[in-house]
Write an enzyme that holds these catalytic residues in place. Structure first.
Site, PDB file in Angstrom:
ATOM      1  N   CYS A   2       0.853  -1.180   0.000  1.00 52.76           N
ATOM      2  CA  CYS A   2       0.000   0.000   0.000  1.00 52.76           C
ATOM      3  C   CYS A   2       0.893   1.236   0.000  1.00 52.76           C
ATOM      4  CB  CYS A   2      -0.896   0.012   1.228  1.00 52.76           C
ATOM      5  SG  CYS A   2      -1.870  -1.495   1.436  1.00 52.76           S
ATOM      6  N   LYS A 595       3.454  -2.476  -7.750  1.00 55.75           N
ATOM      7  CA  LYS A 595       4.835  -2.454  -8.225  1.00 55.75           C
ATOM      8  C   LYS A 595       5.832  -2.836  -7.148  1.00 55.75           C
ATOM      9  CE  LYS A 595       8.098   0.011 -11.047  1.00 55.75           C
ATOM     10  NZ  LYS A 595       8.100  -1.079 -12.031  1.00 55.75           N
TER      11      LYS A 595
END
Length: 600
Positions: A2, A595
Site C-alpha cells: 500500500c 509495483k
C-alpha cells in the site's frame, strides 16, 4: 504494497494528500481514502477504487492543514469501503493508515480487545483499537502509540492522527518503507519520496522500531523507549518531472523509450576519466574473494539475475546460483565457504528479498544490492550497493529497470574478471553504447510491432515464448510482460523442453514466439519452430541481424552476443504493451498487481 502519505503545515491538506496518493497509486489501487483534521474534528473519505474516484468524493469545502491518506492493495479483507483506510477507533479519537501485515493481530484482539466491536476485516483496525485501549490506560498518546508499536509483530508503516492533538502526526515503521519529508513550516510523511517531490527534496530516513513525532516546525525521532535519535536529512536524487508522463499516453511506453538514455547514463556513471570501468573497491574485493555468488531476486529481477549468472560464470569464472527470494528461506542450499549474496530489486524494498538479507546477515555473510532507489531498505542494510541509474519507474510492469539490471550485471562481471587477472575480448562500455543505438532503432519500429501484436495476440487466450541459451531467459521475461498487462496466459520455455510436455498444449492458431539471437542455437530453435508449426501454431520468429531468414517476422540490430537480451527484450516489451492496449487493459496499473511488493 500500500502507499501512505501524511501532511501537517499551513496549506490545503486535501490537495497535497490526493496528489501524493496519485504518485503512490503504483503501490496499490484497490481502494483509497484520506482523513483530515480541523476544529470540527476528523473528516474521513474512503472509496473502493482509484484516486480519481476519491477526488470526486472528497468534500472540497472542508479546510484543513493536517491529514493522512492511503491507497490500498488488499491483504486482510476484500477491497471495499469498509476495509479501506483510514480506520478509526471506536470513539473516533484516533485515525490510522497502515502499510504492511500484522502477524499477531488475532492474538492482540483476543488478549487486549475482546470487548471491542470491529467493523472491518483488516489487521489495521486492530492497531487503532489497541492504541485507544492503551490510551485509556495511560492518558498519553505517545506512550500508548509506543507501547502499541512494541506489541506488533510483522511489517508496518503507520501514520496516526489524534483528534485532540492538531500539532502532531505520530509515525512508526518496521520492515515497510517510510520517509519524512522536510519543509519550511510544514512536514510530510510518505511511503516513497515520489509522493512529495513537488513539496520538498529533503528527507529524513526512519529506521525500524522508531517513533517519529511530526509537527509543522520540527521532527523528533525516538526509540520505542523514548530516547531521542539525531539524524541528518538527505536530498532526493529525483526530479519531479521524471515522475510525469509528459506527452506519452502511458508510463510504460515512456519507460520503454527511455532505455537508450538509461544505457548511456549507466556508461557515464560506471566510467572513470580514463574511460575505464569505475567500481567501489570494496565491491571489487568482495567479488574477487567470493567462491560462489548467490543471486536473490523476484519477478523481472529474477529473470535479469538468470542473465547475470551467465555473465559472471562465463566472464569472471565464479559459480553462480539464482534463487527466487520467496523460496530461499524455506530451501536454503548448502552454502560455500566464502559466499557473496547479490540482491536485485528495482525498488530496494522487496519484502521477500529483505527477509533473506536479514537471515544471511545473521550468518555473517556479505551482501551486495543492485537497486534503482538510493537509500532504500536493501541498499541501506546490505554491505555494498550498485545503483541502476534508471530513474523513476512508475508503470507496474518493469521495463527499463530490467535492462539496467542486466547492463550493471555485465559491468560487474567484466570488472571482476579483470580484477582476477582474466583476459577478456569484451569492452562492456563500448558494447553498451552500441546497444543504446540498437534500442533507438527498435523503439522507432512501434507501428510494425503494433501490427504484429494485433495479428498474434488479438483474440488469443494463450501464448508461448521459446528460446535456447540466453534467449530462454528473455522468453521467460517476455511471457511475464504479456501476462502481467494483457492477462493472456503466457509461458516462456526452453526450446528443447517442448517435446517433454509443453507441445501437447499447441493447437490450431496458438501463438508461439521464438527468439534466436545466438548463432550456436539458431539451427536448433528453428527446428522447434517447425515442430510447432506442424501442429498448427501461429509462429513468430524474432531473430538478430546476421541470423535472419526471409520468413522471420522481426529482426533486431546486431549487438554483442552476450548483450542480446538488452536488444531482444525491446520488441517483447512493445508487443506486450500493444497487446494490452488493444484488449483495453490498464497498461500502467494491471489488475491485482502492485509495483513494490513490501509484504511477504
Amino acid at each position: 504494497m500500500c502507499g501512505i502519505v501524511g501532511y501537517i503545515g499551513q496549506n490545503d491538506t486535501k490537495e497535497i494528500l490526493l496528489t501524493g496518493l496519485e504518485k503512490l497509486e503504483y503501490r496499490g489501487y484497490d481502494s483509497a481514502g484520506i482523513a483530515t483534521l480541523n476544529d470540527n474534528g476528523v473528516h474521513v473519505t474512503k472509496v473502493k477504487g482509484r484516486i480519481a474516484t476519491l477526488r470526486e468524493d472528497v468534500d472540497t469545502t472542508i479546510d484543513s492543514t493536517m491529514g493522512i491518506g492511503h491507497t490500498r492493495w488488499a491483504t486482510h479483507g476484500v477491497p471495499s469501503v469498509m476495509n479501506a483506510h483510514p480506520h478509526q477507533s471506536t470513539s473516533e479519537r484516533f485515525t490510522i493508515v497502515h502499510n504492511g501485515v500484522i502477524e499477531n493481530y488475532n492474538d492482540i484482539k483476543n488478549e487486549y480487545l475482546a470487548d471491542v466491536s470491529f467493523i472491518s476485516e483488516t489487521d489495521t483496525e486492530v492497531i487503532v483499537q489497541l492504541i485507544e485501549k492503551l490510551h485509556e490506560k495511560y492518558q498519553d498518546t505517545k506512550k500508548a502509540f509506543s507501547e502499541a508499536m512494541s506489541l506488533l509483530k510483522g511489517s508496518y508503516a503507520i501514520g496516526l492522527i489524534d483528534a485532540e492533538d492538531s500539532e502532531t502526526l505520530y509515525v512508526s515503521k518496521n520492515k515497510s518503507p517510510l520517509l519524512v519529508g522536510l519543509g519550511d513550516g510544514f512536514n510530510l510523511v510518505a511511503s516513497d519520496a515520489m509522493a512529495t517531490l513537488r513539496e520538498t527534496d529533503q528527507y529524513l530516513e526512519i529506521f525500524d522500531k522508531e517513533i517519529v513525532l511530526v509537527s509543522r516546525n520540527y521532527v523528533e525521532v525516538q526509540t520505542l523507549d523514548g530516547q531521542v535519535v539525531e539524524r541528518k536529512p538527505f536530498t532526493a536524487e529525483i526530479d519531479a518531472s521524471d515522475t510525469e508522463k509528459g506527452t506519452y499516453p502511458h508510463f510504460m511506453l515512456k519507460e520503454i523509450d527511455e532505455q537508450p538514455i538509461v544505457m548511456r547514463k549507466i556508461i557515464q556513471e560506471y566510467q572513470n576519466d580514463n574511460g575505464q570501468l569505475k567500481l567501489d573497491q570494496d565491491i571489487r574485493t568482495a567479488m574477487k574473494d567470493a567462491d560462489r555468488i548467490y543471486i536473490i531476486a523476484a519477478g523481472t529481477s529474477y529473470h535479469a539475475g538468470l542473465v547475470g549468472k551467465e555473465f559472471i560464470e562465463k566472464l569472471a569464472n565464479i559459480p553462480v546460483e539464482v534463487h527466487v527470494a520467496s523460496e530461499f528461506s524455506y530451501n536454503m542450499p548448502l552454502l560455500s565457504e566464502k559466499p557473496l549474496f547479490v540482491f536485485i530489486s528495482q525498488s530496494g524494498e522487496t519484502a521477500d528479498s529483505r527477509a533473506v538479507l536479514v537471515k544471511i546477515k545473521e550468518l555473517g555473510h556479505p551482501a551486495l544490492t543492485l537497486t534503482n532507489v538510493p537509500g532504500s531498505t536493501l541498499s541501506r542494510e546490505a554491505n555494498y550497493t550498485m545503483h541502476l541509474h534508471a530513474g523513476p519507474e512508475i508503470a507496474v510492469a518493469s521495463t527499463k529497470a530490467y535492462t539496467a539490471q542486466i547492463a550493471v550485471l555485465a559491468i560487474l562481471a567484466v570488472d571482476t574478471a579483470r580484477v582476477k587477472g582474466l583476459e577478456l575480448d569484451f569492452e562492456p562500455l563500448q558494447e553498451l553504447a552500441i546497444v543504446a543505438n540498437a534500442m533507438e532503432v527498435l523503439t522507432d519500429q512501434k507501428e510494425e510491432l503494433e501490427q504484429l501484436a494485433r495479428d498474434y495476440f488479438g483474440t488469443t487466450r494463450n501464448a508461448f515464448f521459446i528460446g535456447r541459451s540466453t534467449d530462454y531467459h528473455v522468453a521467460q521475461e517476455a511471457a511475464l510482460k504479456l501476462k502481467e498487462i494483457s492477462y493472456i496466459q503466457a509461458e516462456g520455455f526452453a526450446g528443447g523442453e517442448l517435446k517433454h510436455g509443453t507441445i501437447a498444449l499447441i493447437e490450431e492458431g496458438t501463438p508461439v514466439i521464438a527468439l534466436t539471437t545466438q548463432e550456436n542455437v539458431n539451427y536448433s530453435i528453428r527446428g522447434n519452430v517447425q515442430e510447432v508449426v506442424a501442429r498448427g501454431a501461429n509462429a513468430m520468429v524474432v531473430s538478430m541481424k546476421g541470423l535472419e531468414q526471409d520468413e522471420d517476422a522481426f529482426v533486431i540490430p546486431h549487438v554483442h552476443e552476450l548483450l542480446t537480451p538488452l536488444a531482444s527484450v525491446i520488441p517483447m516489451q512493445l508487443l506486450a504493451y500493444y497487446a494490452a492496449l488493444h484488449r483495453d487493459c490498464d497498461v500502467d496499473k494491471p489488475r491485482n498487481l502492485a509495483k513494490s511488493v513490501t509484504v511477504e
